[in-house]
Enzyme design. Structure first.
Site, PDB file in Angstrom:
ATOM      1  N   CYS A  26      83.191 118.646  87.748  1.00  0.00           N
ATOM      2  CA  CYS A  26      82.532 119.958  87.688  1.00  0.00           C
ATOM      3  C   CYS A  26      82.930 120.875  88.848  1.00  0.00           C
ATOM      4  O   CYS A  26      82.653 122.074  88.801  1.00  0.00           O
ATOM      5  CB  CYS A  26      81.017 119.784  87.633  1.00  0.00           C
ATOM      6  SG  CYS A  26      80.478 118.772  86.257  1.00  0.00           S
ATOM      7  N   HIS A  80      77.947 126.347  89.985  1.00  0.00           N
ATOM      8  CA  HIS A  80      78.159 125.490  88.803  1.00  0.00           C
ATOM      9  C   HIS A  80      76.917 125.528  87.915  1.00  0.00           C
ATOM     10  O   HIS A  80      75.795 125.378  88.393  1.00  0.00           O
ATOM     11  CB  HIS A  80      78.454 124.062  89.276  1.00  0.00           C
ATOM     12  CG  HIS A  80      78.500 123.065  88.174  1.00  0.00           C
ATOM     13  ND1 HIS A  80      79.200 123.288  87.010  1.00  0.00           N
ATOM     14  CD2 HIS A  80      77.926 121.840  88.054  1.00  0.00           C
ATOM     15  CE1 HIS A  80      79.047 122.237  86.210  1.00  0.00           C
ATOM     16  NE2 HIS A  80      78.282 121.359  86.822  1.00  0.00           N
ATOM     17  N   ASN A 140      76.059 122.495  80.415  1.00  0.00           N
ATOM     18  CA  ASN A 140      77.016 122.155  81.470  1.00  0.00           C
ATOM     19  C   ASN A 140      78.392 121.939  80.833  1.00  0.00           C
ATOM     20  O   ASN A 140      78.603 120.956  80.131  1.00  0.00           O
ATOM     21  CB  ASN A 140      76.529 120.891  82.182  1.00  0.00           C
ATOM     22  CG  ASN A 140      77.419 120.496  83.353  1.00  0.00           C
ATOM     23  OD1 ASN A 140      78.510 121.021  83.516  1.00  0.00           O
ATOM     24  ND2 ASN A 140      76.936 119.563  84.155  1.00  0.00           N
TER      25      ASN A 140
HETATM   26  O1  UT7 Z   1      77.547 118.633  87.011  1.00  0.00           O
HETATM   27  C1  UT7 Z   1      76.625 117.702  87.472  1.00  0.00           C
HETATM   28  C2  UT7 Z   1      76.132 116.980  86.263  1.00  0.00           C
HETATM   29  N1  UT7 Z   1      74.785 116.606  86.192  1.00  0.00           N
HETATM   30  C3  UT7 Z   1      73.714 117.338  86.538  1.00  0.00           C
HETATM   31  O2  UT7 Z   1      73.768 118.406  87.064  1.00  0.00           O
HETATM   32  C4  UT7 Z   1      72.376 116.763  86.218  1.00  0.00           C
HETATM   33  C5  UT7 Z   1      71.484 116.727  87.411  1.00  0.00           C
HETATM   34  N2  UT7 Z   1      70.175 116.210  87.062  1.00  0.00           N
HETATM   35  C6  UT7 Z   1      69.319 116.902  86.293  1.00  0.00           C
HETATM   36  O3  UT7 Z   1      69.605 118.008  85.850  1.00  0.00           O
HETATM   37  C7  UT7 Z   1      67.953 116.308  86.042  1.00  0.00           C
HETATM   38  O4  UT7 Z   1      67.777 115.198  86.861  1.00  0.00           O
HETATM   39  C8  UT7 Z   1      67.741 115.902  84.562  1.00  0.00           C
HETATM   40  C9  UT7 Z   1      67.691 117.160  83.697  1.00  0.00           C
HETATM   41  C10 UT7 Z   1      68.873 114.998  84.097  1.00  0.00           C
HETATM   42  C11 UT7 Z   1      66.429 115.164  84.414  1.00  0.00           C
HETATM   43  O5  UT7 Z   1      65.365 115.965  84.861  1.00  0.00           O
HETATM   44  P1  UT7 Z   1      64.218 115.325  85.774  1.00  0.00           P
HETATM   45  O6  UT7 Z   1      63.216 116.374  85.973  1.00  0.00           O
HETATM   46  O7  UT7 Z   1      64.895 114.722  86.973  1.00  0.00           O
HETATM   47  O8  UT7 Z   1      63.602 114.235  84.811  1.00  0.00           O
HETATM   48  P2  UT7 Z   1      63.560 112.655  85.033  1.00  0.00           P
HETATM   49  O9  UT7 Z   1      64.943 112.075  85.052  1.00  0.00           O
HETATM   50  O10 UT7 Z   1      62.674 112.381  86.191  1.00  0.00           O
HETATM   51  O11 UT7 Z   1      62.891 112.200  83.707  1.00  0.00           O
HETATM   52  C12 UT7 Z   1      61.563 112.526  83.415  1.00  0.00           C
HETATM   53  C13 UT7 Z   1      61.204 111.870  82.096  1.00  0.00           C
HETATM   54  C14 UT7 Z   1      61.630 110.408  81.968  1.00  0.00           C
HETATM   55  O12 UT7 Z   1      60.599 109.737  81.308  1.00  0.00           O
HETATM   56  P3  UT7 Z   1      59.585 108.791  82.129  1.00  0.00           P
HETATM   57  O13 UT7 Z   1      60.453 107.730  82.731  1.00  0.00           O
HETATM   58  O14 UT7 Z   1      58.955 109.698  83.148  1.00  0.00           O
HETATM   59  O15 UT7 Z   1      58.660 108.316  81.077  1.00  0.00           O
HETATM   60  C15 UT7 Z   1      62.835 110.458  81.078  1.00  0.00           C
HETATM   61  O16 UT7 Z   1      62.980 109.295  80.305  1.00  0.00           O
HETATM   62  O17 UT7 Z   1      61.866 112.569  81.046  1.00  0.00           O
HETATM   63  C16 UT7 Z   1      62.502 111.620  80.183  1.00  0.00           C
HETATM   64  N3  UT7 Z   1      63.651 112.236  79.583  1.00  0.00           N
HETATM   65  C17 UT7 Z   1      63.568 113.012  78.479  1.00  0.00           C
HETATM   66  N4  UT7 Z   1      62.524 113.370  77.723  1.00  0.00           N
HETATM   67  C18 UT7 Z   1      62.789 114.185  76.690  1.00  0.00           C
HETATM   68  C19 UT7 Z   1      64.943 112.194  79.989  1.00  0.00           C
HETATM   69  N5  UT7 Z   1      65.719 112.918  79.172  1.00  0.00           N
HETATM   70  C20 UT7 Z   1      64.875 113.437  78.229  1.00  0.00           C
HETATM   71  C21 UT7 Z   1      65.074 114.276  77.118  1.00  0.00           C
HETATM   72  N6  UT7 Z   1      63.999 114.627  76.387  1.00  0.00           N
HETATM   73  N7  UT7 Z   1      66.280 114.764  76.780  1.00  0.00           N
END
Ligand code: UT7
Length: 318
Positions: free
Chosen positions: A112, A245, A275
């Site tokens: 990225c 980004h 992304n």
């Molecule tokens: O270019 C670089 C590439 N990557 C990135 O930039 C990604 C960077 N990270 C992020 O953008 C965020 O960490 C995410 C969007 C991936 C996740 O957001 P978050 O606020 O950190 O959520 P989390 O990982 O803490 O997950 C919260 C909950 C979890 O459930 P539990 O364990 O709390 O029950 C996940 O399983 O949300 C769940 N979850 C979803 N729920 C609905 C994860 N993905 C999804 C989904 N829909 N698509």
């Protein structure tokens, strides 16, 4: 000798995949995706389209904006993590499609951060006098390396391309570039598969520790911005536009908050294409140039962060 951006262009494939479409594919909701990422839809390349096809469309638009023809180009640098083939480089395949048969063409692989790496590389060549006019491209078909059953990643990515024409110039243009990498973070974002003995060995889909990536991204984007400001003797108040980004609107907002950049100065397009890895910065840049936000004289900070981990900035006087 310095270099300046003479024209921008971008391209998104026709097929749109909305958050509602994803609700039918994995256990997710439009509300969750919008609240956690700001993403509303992403574009997916047609089966017949490859990264060089997307790149070609963006280049045609960038060349038109710069008032140049393909034969005016003597350097092509393509940033991509999803090349058409193992080799030749996507840049060579793009060169063929553009009908160019002179100069140099090669790919840059910095995920990225790829566009920032590619722009910094082309700038060095133009400053050094080796080439006169470059196409610098970020292009990706990330939809092909996504596990469409993994809700933690499949909602986050899309396909697209962005390009700029970079010309040698007496005045900047590009004021500074700063590039960084720390390979010790390879485990938190990768696609571990490889071609081995005629077969794919290992998992060829994207793996990510989202939380770890989020924290690292905000930290290094802030550090890279401060580094660029200090190196150029400018302050955050001098900045007109932050083009970071486009991975997650919360990463951009957190970075802006830490830097003291008002959200009104942040270009955000992640809502419409998710992304797109190396394509995201030139896509956002092109949108803000074409809609008249970025104007001559403006100070624009481009910032990338991605797998590797890699990160960096290019500060531009428009
Ligand atoms: O270019 C670089 C590439 N990557 C990135 O930039 C990604 C960077 N990270 C992020 O953008 C965020 O960490 C995410 C969007 C991936 C996740 O957001 P978050 O606020 O950190 O959520 P989390 O990982 O803490 O997950 C919260 C909950 C979890 O459930 P539990 O364990 O709390 O029950 C996940 O399983 O949300 C769940 N979850 C979803 N729920 C609905 C994860 N993905 C999804 C989904 N829909 N698509």
């Amino acid at each position: 000798m310095r270099s300046r951006i003479a024209g921008t262009g971008s391209y998104l494939p026709d097929k749109v995949l909305t958050n509602r479409d994803l609700e039918a594919m994995v256990d997710t909701t439009d509300e969750w995706i919008v609240e956690r990422t700001g993403i509303r839809e992403r574009h997916v390349a047609a089966p017949t389209q490859s990264t060089s096809d997307l790149a070609m469309e963006a280049c045609i638009r960038a060349l038109a904006a710069a008032g140049r023809k393909p034969e005016d180009i003597d350097l092509i640098v393509v940033a991509t993590t999803t090349p058409d083939m193992i080799f030749p480089s996507t840049a060579c395949l793009l060169q063929k499609k553009l009908g160019v048969r002179h100069g140099a063409a090669f790919d840059v692989q910095a995920v990225c951060s790829g566009f920032v790496y590619a722009l910094a590389t082309a700038d060095q060549f133009l400053r050094g006098g080796l080439f006169k006019r470059a196409l610098v491209v970020g292009a990706e078909v990330f939809s092909r390396i996504i596990d469409w059953k993994d809700r933690g990643t499949c909602v986050l990515f899309g396909d697209g391309a962005g390009a700029v024409v970079l010309e040698a110039s007496n005045a900047p243009g590009i004021l500074s570039s700063h590039l960084h990498a720390d390979g010790s973070y390879a485990d938190i974002l990768n696609t571990p598969g490889q071609v081995w003995g005629g077969r794919i060995s290992g998992d060829p889909t994207l793996k990510m520790d989202g939380g770890a990536v989020f924290k690292l991204a905000v930290r290094v984007l802030e550090e890279a911005a401060q580094e660029a400001f200090a190196a150029n003797g400018v302050t955050v108040d001098d900045l007109d536009w932050l083009v970071a980004h486009q991975a997650n609107v919360r990463i951009i907002a957190s970075t802006a908050r830490k830097l003291g950049v008002p959200e009104s100065k942040c270009v955000v397009t992640v809502d419409r294409h998710a992304n797109t890895s190396a394509a995201s910065i030139p896509l956002a840049l092109d949108v803000a140039v074409r809609d008249g936000r970025i104007l001559p004289g403006h100070l624009v900070l481009l910032e990338g962060v991605g797998g590797g981990f890699t990160w960096g900035s290019v500060l531009v006087r428009w």
